[in-house]
Every structure is written in structure tokens, then in C-alpha cells.
Design an enzyme around this catalytic site. Structure first.
Site, PDB file in Angstrom:
ATOM      1  N   SER A   1      16.812  79.575  97.080  1.00  0.00           N
ATOM      2  CA  SER A   1      16.120  80.807  96.699  1.00  0.00           C
ATOM      3  C   SER A   1      15.132  81.254  97.770  1.00  0.00           C
ATOM      4  O   SER A   1      15.054  82.437  98.114  1.00  0.00           O
ATOM      5  CB  SER A   1      15.395  80.620  95.360  1.00  0.00           C
ATOM      6  OG  SER A   1      16.321  80.486  94.308  1.00  0.00           O
TER       7      SER A   1
ATOM      8  N   GLN B   1      11.790  75.400  90.387  1.00  0.00           N
ATOM      9  CA  GLN B   1      11.727  76.644  91.149  1.00  0.00           C
ATOM     10  C   GLN B   1      10.943  76.495  92.452  1.00  0.00           C
ATOM     11  O   GLN B   1      11.311  77.074  93.476  1.00  0.00           O
ATOM     12  CB  GLN B   1      11.097  77.745  90.290  1.00  0.00           C
ATOM     13  CG  GLN B   1      12.042  78.293  89.245  1.00  0.00           C
ATOM     14  CD  GLN B   1      11.413  79.397  88.414  1.00  0.00           C
ATOM     15  OE1 GLN B   1      10.195  79.573  88.424  1.00  0.00           O
ATOM     16  NE2 GLN B   1      12.228  80.135  87.696  1.00  0.00           N
TER      17      GLN B   1
ATOM     18  N   TYR C   1      24.719  81.983  90.517  1.00  0.00           N
ATOM     19  CA  TYR C   1      25.820  82.294  91.412  1.00  0.00           C
ATOM     20  C   TYR C   1      26.889  83.109  90.698  1.00  0.00           C
ATOM     21  O   TYR C   1      26.967  83.136  89.474  1.00  0.00           O
ATOM     22  CB  TYR C   1      26.462  81.002  91.942  1.00  0.00           C
ATOM     23  CG  TYR C   1      25.573  80.218  92.844  1.00  0.00           C
ATOM     24  CD1 TYR C   1      25.393  80.596  94.164  1.00  0.00           C
ATOM     25  CD2 TYR C   1      24.896  79.089  92.386  1.00  0.00           C
ATOM     26  CE1 TYR C   1      24.570  79.866  95.013  1.00  0.00           C
ATOM     27  CE2 TYR C   1      24.066  78.365  93.224  1.00  0.00           C
ATOM     28  CZ  TYR C   1      23.922  78.756  94.533  1.00  0.00           C
ATOM     29  OH  TYR C   1      23.105  78.036  95.357  1.00  0.00           O
TER      30      TYR C   1
ATOM     31  N   ARG D   1      18.895  74.717  89.173  1.00  0.00           N
ATOM     32  CA  ARG D   1      18.093  75.932  89.026  1.00  0.00           C
ATOM     33  C   ARG D   1      17.494  75.990  87.625  1.00  0.00           C
ATOM     34  O   ARG D   1      17.960  76.708  86.743  1.00  0.00           O
ATOM     35  CB  ARG D   1      18.934  77.155  89.368  1.00  0.00           C
ATOM     36  CG  ARG D   1      19.116  77.284  90.871  1.00  0.00           C
ATOM     37  CD  ARG D   1      19.743  78.574  91.303  1.00  0.00           C
ATOM     38  NE  ARG D   1      19.484  78.807  92.721  1.00  0.00           N
ATOM     39  CZ  ARG D   1      20.001  79.809  93.407  1.00  0.00           C
ATOM     40  NH1 ARG D   1      20.790  80.674  92.825  1.00  0.00           N
ATOM     41  NH2 ARG D   1      19.707  79.956  94.693  1.00  0.00           N
TER      42      ARG D   1
ATOM     43  N   ASP E   1      13.218  75.045  95.266  1.00  0.00           N
ATOM     44  CA  ASP E   1      14.538  75.648  95.448  1.00  0.00           C
ATOM     45  C   ASP E   1      14.671  76.284  96.837  1.00  0.00           C
ATOM     46  O   ASP E   1      14.307  77.439  97.040  1.00  0.00           O
ATOM     47  CB  ASP E   1      14.754  76.681  94.337  1.00  0.00           C
ATOM     48  CG  ASP E   1      16.167  77.237  94.319  1.00  0.00           C
ATOM     49  OD1 ASP E   1      16.932  76.952  95.264  1.00  0.00           O
ATOM     50  OD2 ASP E   1      16.511  77.958  93.362  1.00  0.00           O
TER      51      ASP E   1
END
Length: 374
Positions: free
Chosen positions: A131, A125, A226, A120, A128
């Protein structure tokens, strides 16, 4: 280079490649094949793929002819063997949850990439998948809660009297939690949110939620978004704070996951028993045991008049957009492998590629998975 997307298991409605990215893949130098009816449950027909230049083929053809095979859910060891030596497989494999399965897949001598091990970092991004799919989960969790809730979400003033707005408690302000906040607020709920990371307070408040603070949390800045393990003292103070808000909540959405570990229990049986009848809990951590003590994965139960929904695959219930987001993540990931001359190569100096290649040459190489395997 030939890319093939295979059909997902019967419980999954998404597909890993959608028609809208086929042209972009072709411009990178790939030829694209999709298994017959692979996109049907996401409302993409075989004709939709053929129209943009993709080939529709049988599963056996794709596994034998493709240089690179893509899916969402993990394949089995026999399918990995069909792909063959030195070829590439990309999926979302949850290696920390099933290390033995990764070991079995590695024995096929296939190069195995897992999209959920993408670091991450800013550069990653757009790739991902956790996400992008969490965005879907957070959104759908609130809609699911609203459809099972016994009352209205917004405040309503009617000739029959005034109806007060629902109170929603969101546990975890990661991607799923933030989307849940935004969706609950759009529906008119009053929203309280709890997270162990004080740095997300501003984001929560900007969405119109009240942030519940409990001081003394362990630093989670290096955890990739997380939750992390907390001290017993903090857990006790956390429990007391959540209990106060849970008792007056009509809707609770829980999202706290710790990679490779059982989900932390944030909603105890006593908390559920204190909630009023007709309330709803949607537990997005159900796949790892759940944040609620009563949660059963992939089941909806009613306990003392409170509906508890454990659903670990909400993105499958919004298959068209969830598939498009996943496919775009795949496209951006594959761009890492192609140079300006459209030549494909695996650059192990790239930190994203290095983190995602979890098995190669017959062996597991993902360090956290190796640690679990002993």
C-alpha cells in the site's frame, strides 16, 4: 540484536532503513548497521546514518555480523547462504511470481520473511509495504503521464482561446488508483474511474471522479484489495464499457493486478488504436504482463501516436519519501517481535508473523507458493 540493511541493486534508488527510524529501532533494543553508500541514491549519506548512531559497514560485514538482514528487492541464494543458519532475512520477495527462487533461498536455512505477504487487515495497515509503495506509484504515474502528454491537464482560458481539460481514465481504484485520481484531479483533469468493486464508488466520487459501473462483477471482498478473476460474460460487458471511455480519454492509468497471475488485459490494441494521437497510457501492471495489450515492461513505446509507458518500479523514482515509507513499515513490523523487556521472539501465533514467514528450516512454508511448486 543486530540489524543490517544492505544496498539495493543498481536499478533501485530506495533503501530499506532510513536515518529517521534508527533511533526508534535502538529504543526497541536493536543495534543498526547500514552498508556503505546504501542510502546514497535516496539522498541519505553515510554521515546521516552515523549521526543518529548507526554503524556504516561493508556488505560482507553486515551479512556475517547481523542477526537480521533487511532489503527491498530479493537477495540471491549465495547472499542468503552468507547470512547463515537460523538468522533472519526480511525483504519484498513476490513469492507467487518467483516460487522457484523462494525454494532456492529457503535452502540456506535462513528464516525468510516477505513483506508483501502481510495480510490486509486493520492491525497490519502500518506495515503494508504494498500500500505504501502503491501510493507512490499512483502519484508518480500521473506526473509521468502529464510530462509525456501533448497538451495541458487543466482547463485554461487565455487570450489565445480556451483550452479544454484533459480526460483521464483510471482503471482500478485500489491504493494506486485512488492516489492517481487525487493527483489527476489536483492537476485539473476530468477523471473517470473503473473498478469491479462497487464498494469503492463512494471513495472515487469523494475525490471528484465519475465512477463507471458494470454490474455482475465477482465478489472481491476477500481478495485483500486486489482484482479477482471474472466470468467471460462480465469481461465482455466490461470490455464494451471501457472501450467507450478509452476512446475519449487523453490519459489512461491502469493498476489491475491479480496476485500470482497474469494481469488482466483491459486495454486492447483496438482501444489504443481508437485513441487520439498525443494521448498517454501508464501501465502499472507491466511487471505481470500489463493491462494494455501493447505494454512492454520497463519500456516506453509509441503506437499510432499514443505513448504507452510500462514501468514496474515507479517508487524508485521518488526514492527519499518511498524509502521513508518502506522503512516505517519495517519498523512497525519489527515491533511485533519485541516485548516490553526488549526481548526478541518469533510468535507464530501472531497471524501477521505466520503469514510473512515464507521459509524456515530449509523449507518453503508459504502455502500458495508451495502450491505453485507442486
Amino acid at each position: 540484536m543486530k540489524i543490517g540493511a544492505i544496498q539495493e541493486p543498481s536499478f533501485e534508488n530506495r533503501v530499506s532503513i532510513t536515518p529517521d527510524i534508527v533511533d526508534a529501532l535502538q529504543k526497541l533494543g536493536f543495534t543498526v548497521s547500514v552498508e556503505t553508500k546504501a542510502g546514497e541514491r535516496a539522498y541519505f549519506s553515510d554521515a546521516d546514518y552515523e549521526k543518529v548512531g548507526a554503524k556504516v559497514a561493508s556488505r560482507n560485514q553486515i551479512l556475517s555480523d547481523s542477526d537480521l538482514v533487511i532489503s527491498i528487492h530479493p537477495i540471491d541464494a549465495d547472499t542468503a547462504k552468507q547470512i547463515g543458519n537460523g538468522k533472519i532475512y526480511i525483504g519484498t520477495l513476490s513469492p507467487l511470481a518467483q516460487p522457484q527462487k523462494i525454494k532456492e533461498l529457503a535452502a540456506s536455512n535462513t528464516k525468510i520473511f516477505s513483506m508483501d505477504t502481510i495480510p490486509r487487515i486493520t492491525r497490519a495497515q502500518s506495515m503494508d509495504v504494498l500500500s505504501s509503495q502503491a501510493t507512490v506509484s499512483g502519484y508518480k504515474a500521473v506526473l509521468l503521464a502529464a510530462s509525456n502528454y501533448s497538451r495541458f491537464f487543466p482547463m485554461l482560458t487565455t487570450a489565445a482561446g480556451t483550452i479544454t481539460p484533459a480526460r483521464a481514465l483510471i482503471l482500478g481504484a485500489g491504493v494506486a488508483g485512488l492516489q492517481a485520481i487525487a493527483t489527476a484531479r489536483r492537476l485539473g483533469a476530468v477523471v473517470d474511474v473503473f473498478d469491479t468493486r462497487p464498494e469503492v464508488k463512494e471513495q472515487c466520487m469523494s475525490l471528484g471522479a465519475k465512477f463507471v459501473e458494470v454490474e455482475g462483477a465477482a465478489d472481491a471482498s476477500q481478495s485483500g484489495g486486489y482484482a479477482v478473476e471474472q466470468t467471460e460474460d462480465y469481461k465482455n460487458r466490461q470490455k464494451d464499457a471501457i472501450a467507450k471511455y478509452a476512446e475519449k480519454a487523453d490519459i489512461i492509468i491502469t493498476t489491475a493486478l491479480i496476485p500470482g497471475k497474469k494481469a488482466p488485459v483491459l486495454i486492447t490494441k483496438a482501444m489504443v488504436d481508437s485513441m487520439r494521437q498525443g494521448s498517454v497510457i501508464v501501465d502499472l501492471a507491466a511487471v505481470n504482463g500489463g493491462n494494455c495489450e501493447y505494454t512492454q515492461n520497463d519500456k516506453t513505446i509509441v503506437q499510432g501516436g499514443v505513448t504507452i509507458i510500462g514501468n514496474s518500479n515507479l517508487p524508485s523514482t521518488q526514492p527519499m519519501d518511498a524509502s521513508k515509507m518502506y522503512a516505517k513499515n519495517i519498523l512497525n513490523f519489527l515491533k511485533l517481535f519485541v516485548n516490553k523487556e526488549k526481548q526478541f521472539s518469533i510468535n507464530m501465533q501472531d497471524e501477521i508473523i505466520d503469514a510473512c514467514l515464507i521459509a524456515d528450516a530449509g523449507a518453503v512454508r508459504h502455502k500458495p507458493t508451495l502450491a505453485l511448486l507442486g
